[in-house]
Write a protein that holds these residues in place. Sequence first.
Motif, mmCIF file in Angstrom:
data_model
loop_
_atom_site.group_PDB
_atom_site.id
_atom_site.type_symbol
_atom_site.label_atom_id
_atom_site.label_comp_id
_atom_site.label_asym_id
_atom_site.label_seq_id
_atom_site.Cartn_x
_atom_site.Cartn_y
_atom_site.Cartn_z
ATOM 1 N N GLU A 1 22.833 6.168 -10.374
ATOM 2 C CA GLU A 1 22.421 4.764 -10.193
ATOM 3 C C GLU A 1 22.827 4.233 -8.824
ATOM 4 O O GLU A 1 22.235 3.287 -8.308
ATOM 5 C CB GLU A 1 23.037 3.900 -11.310
ATOM 6 N N GLU A 2 23.839 4.858 -8.224
ATOM 7 C CA GLU A 2 24.324 4.382 -6.917
ATOM 8 C C GLU A 2 23.500 4.967 -5.761
ATOM 9 O O GLU A 2 23.541 4.463 -4.639
ATOM 10 C CB GLU A 2 25.788 4.782 -6.697
ATOM 11 N N GLU A 3 22.757 6.008 -6.036
ATOM 12 C CA GLU A 3 22.067 6.751 -4.994
ATOM 13 C C GLU A 3 20.899 5.950 -4.399
ATOM 14 O O GLU A 3 20.180 5.271 -5.121
ATOM 15 C CB GLU A 3 21.507 8.032 -5.634
#
Lengths: 249, 280
Positions: free
Chosen positions: A82-84
């Motif tokens: 999700e952070e990518e």
Amino acid sequence: MTYLAKFRVWRGDDKGGDLADYKVDVNEGEVVLDIIHRLQATQSGDLAVRWNCKAGKCGSCSAEINGRPRLLCMTRMSTFTEEETITVTPMRAFPVIRDLVTDVSFNYRKAREVPSFAPPANLKPGEYRMQQVDVERSQEFRKCIECFLCQNTCHVVRDHEENKQAFSGPRFLMRIAELDMHPLDTADRQHQAQDEHGLGMCNITKCCTEVCPEHIKITDNALIPMKERVVDRKYDPLVWLGSKIGRRS
Amino acid sequence: MSRIEADRPVKPVKGQTGVRSPGRANIAARTLRTDKWWFQSALTFTLLSLWVLYATARTVSQRAYFVEKYHYLSPFSSPCVTASCNPAARDFGTWFPHFPPFLPYALIVLPFLLGFRLTCYYYRKAYYRAFWSSPPACAVAEPHTTYSGETRFPLIVQNAHRYFFYFAMLISLINTYDLIRAFRGGNGGFGIGLGTIIMLINVVLLWAYTLSCHSCRHAIGGRLKHFSAHPVRYKAWTFVTKLNTRHMQLAWSTLASLTITDAYIALVSGGVFSDLRIIH
């Protein structure tokens, strides 16, 4: 479960462009093409993307996701964290038309340069029955959906624009192999492959196989066997001698 | 440049070819890959370099290549056909006078073994990527301005792979002979030691690697257009095809097994430890 994903999408045309940043909702079970469609619907109505079946069978939505040639519709969002930040660009081996859409007419031109199936002249329709073992090699190649990801990733043309005239790329060398392996084909595919379609330029680094969404073993089952067949005809004196004394076809 | 003009032959200009060619999406980065794309090439480069260094050092050393008591002959020195070899290792006779220092005892086969590996379709992929960056990884722009592949000398010689394969078959027979001789006990009769087992594993892997070769697959049946007319060759082709899918793994396994076999024989021969005997 929805989260806000960070996307960078290449926007532009053949005169120039750049990566544009977006934040967009992602729902469970979605693929990258869903997100591109959401961008079109909510933030960027003029974003150009080519797509059709959304099932990995039409080969339309080829692009590059985080630098890797992929089908947009077959790349699950669950493969990313999700952070990518997910970067989506058009295929980089072909001229860009706009945004994620490229001009793939190079491939259609190369397709036309491959002479079609050439059965013996005296063979009438319905006179020949093929057995499974004779068709199964070419059946693998018929799975090709012509997404042109293999053409896009092949460094012979991707990294050397000047080679596009001499080299047809893995998809069409595979087509030549398919025809050459057909029991009834009578055309001289070996010389064609080497002299007219640039098989000798292939250095079998297998990127075409790595990116194929149909998992066709392009290098091992088409390109290398075709190279060996070319060696039979052009570089192997023993096979040449055998053909002269009638021991080898 | 218009789209239609894009694939006309153009003289490549460094920095303006490949993914930076006019007409393509204007992206400066050579790749946008976020994974460790360099790792595979770096690993291949390191392992192949280490292996070449080890093999070179061992073949030129002319030392600790033979355990006479159990007839363990290192594959790096087989066949041993020079007067410099231990007389007990010269099963095939003495073909050459004494070798000067640094000349490998197996000089007669090493060029063919080297040629077999260098022209192997798997190793070509490995070293084109790792040593020549052509390409360094898929979808990563290579540094070269021009490219002609395997169309010119010297790389056109890759087409001779099948001839190296024929020689590799002969050399595998020699390795098999060495293995049979290694079933020898300390009293001269039958015996098995850990060295025999290691040599056995090495020979099995060497045969598997040799038979899984793409040229073998072609010769055995791949060249046919009509499988149904040649059922025996089709069966053989099917078997080799199964092996062929493991060609990369076999390529690496044989590098490891050759190294382990040679190192074990060197250590036993050098007296570092004695052979672990299972029978006699």
